[in-house]
Scaffold this active site. Sequence first.
Site, PDB file in Angstrom:
ATOM      1  N   TYR A 124       0.426  -1.270  -0.193  1.00  0.00           N
ATOM      2  CA  TYR A 124       0.032   0.081  -0.180  1.00  0.00           C
ATOM      3  C   TYR A 124       0.915   1.795   0.020  1.00  0.00           C
ATOM      4  O   TYR A 124       0.445   2.696  -0.220  1.00  0.00           O
ATOM      5  CB  TYR A 124      -0.796   0.325   1.253  1.00  0.00           C
ATOM      6  N   HIS A 169       1.130 -11.656   2.343  1.00  0.00           N
ATOM      7  CA  HIS A 169      -0.054 -10.656   1.794  1.00  0.00           C
ATOM      8  C   HIS A 169      -0.051 -12.445   0.639  1.00  0.00           C
ATOM      9  O   HIS A 169      -1.305 -12.115   0.751  1.00  0.00           O
ATOM     10  CB  HIS A 169       0.719  -9.403   0.896  1.00  0.00           C
TER      11      HIS A 169
END
Length: 274
Positions: A40, A100
């Site tokens: 992000y 992730h």
Amino acid sequence: MRLPLFGIGTYQLEDINVLRAVIRAVLPLGVRLIDTAQWYVNEGLIAEVLTEELPKHSLTREDLVIVSKVHPRNHGYEKALSSSLESISHFGYLDMMLVHWPGMHGSEGHDMRSVRAGTWRALEELLAAGKVRGIGVSNYTVEHLKELQEYSTTGAPSVLQSEFHPRCHQRDVREYCAAQGIQFMGYTPLGRRDLLGKDVVVEVAGKHGITPGQVLLKWSMQKDAVTIPRSSSAERNVENVGSWTDGVELDKEDMEKLDQLDDEHHYTWNPNLL
């Protein structure tokens, strides 16, 4: 450790002014869980905003629960360790660090089992050193989870984060998590506009005097999934928090109607195809 039932996601929130408005809006409402990721590109910005905002609300870092994730490009022991230490440096420590994705770009020709094992070993070392308080995974299938437990020295992961909404129930993964004591965390709980506009969602919202978005968030939480909606709007975040604090509960009939929307649809990447 166990995560709170409700928090905020921060995917695509890369503007510090947007993050400041969002965090400033939700902290007074009791939100303490913040989900971020290396992908992000906002860990440092979130830390900067928290440094500004926490004292205004008589809060400290220890009052928060911060989750981050190892970027797929940082798979493997050395990259996972060094990148995680960088993530940790922004916050002092992390409450939860996740892998992730089970795959990575350009994985062809790589023994991904060995790569994943190296990534997990790095997180286990950080856990042992007290730099993270829990470790887990994101977007893992049941097969990936079973594989992980073959090489894990710390048992099952604490958390599995996966896409979760009425069109994507993830039944097999959730059943496995329940059996193994893994806390399930759902992202993209609001789906997309098509889900918010479904007749049954609108009908249940009208019945309870709440918004369609709040219906979807309640459905997720009533399935015992840690729920992390994401919005760049401070006002929408306040609305989302209301689904957690307003005391309204969907009844059995509501839940069953919403359950019927399941068609195994993924709005994001489908990990079963990796």
